[in-house]
Design an enzyme around this catalytic site. Sequence first.
Site, short mmCIF file in Angstrom:
data_model
loop_
_atom_site.label_atom_id
_atom_site.label_comp_id
_atom_site.label_asym_id
_atom_site.label_seq_id
_atom_site.Cartn_x
_atom_site.Cartn_y
_atom_site.Cartn_z
N LYS A 146 37.03 47.28 38.62
CA LYS A 146 36.23 46.06 38.46
C LYS A 146 34.99 46.15 39.34
O LYS A 146 35.07 46.45 40.54
CB LYS A 146 37.10 44.86 38.88
O1 G3P Z 1 39.05 36.87 38.20
C1 G3P Z 1 37.96 36.05 38.27
C2 G3P Z 1 38.26 34.63 38.03
O2 G3P Z 1 39.07 34.38 36.99
C3 G3P Z 1 37.86 33.58 38.97
O3 G3P Z 1 38.37 32.31 38.66
O4 G3P Z 1 38.89 29.97 39.19
O5 G3P Z 1 38.07 31.50 41.01
O6 G3P Z 1 36.53 30.69 39.24
P1 G3P Z 1 37.93 31.07 39.57
#
Ligand code: G3P
Length: 217
Positions: free
Chosen positions: A83
């Site tokens: 990633k």
């Molecule tokens: O993996 C990245 C992601 O899904 C982040 O989610 O909820 O931290 O914006 P969030």
Amino acid sequence: MKFFIDSADIEKISALNEIGLVDGVTTNPSIIAKSGLDFKNVIREICELVEGPVSAEVVATDAEQMIIEGRELRKIADNVCVKLPLTMDGLKACNQFSKEGIPTNVTLCFSPNQALLAAKVGATYISPFIGRLDDITLDGMDLISDIRMIYDNYGFETEILAASIRNVNHVKQCALAGADVMTAPPDVVEKLSTHPLTDKGLSAFLKDWKKTGQTIL
Ligand code: G3P
């Protein structure tokens, strides 16, 4: 649509995997920090559990170091997907990994043009962040639809991996917009199965069945 689980919680990933709902797993440095677990160990454990790709994120900010870190992460297991952040350095590292046939997930995508760049350098997945756009009062789902159209216009093979999914509505909207993959925390995936009319209907069926006095076995 493929289902990835956005988590490093082995028990929860395992439970959903047994049901057949795990096509892959995504992590990020914040998820790893929150888990309190050793990064490489937890990625190794998830990779043993799940057949599909497991995204492990580099933390370097320059392309050369990203490539070194990505290669190190790939030593953990064959299903590690590297990633990389959507920066010029991240794109450069992605381009190198594409040439080597190493799967990549380009993350922190917030615009159609960023997604176009990721496809140009052969990213396996592009991760547009839905919830974080909603957080600043933009419509995250417009981004998914725009990327879908751009990728289809030119036949790009990069898969749209809708990320930052916060609720069940996001999942439905991503499916309608044609995202190839969605990654969500385990609790969002669990909630997808629930409906009050399912509970009500099942309880009525069981009550009526009891009245028959019959058994199946
Ligand atoms: O993996 C990245 C992601 O899904 C982040 O989610 O909820 O931290 O914006 P969030």
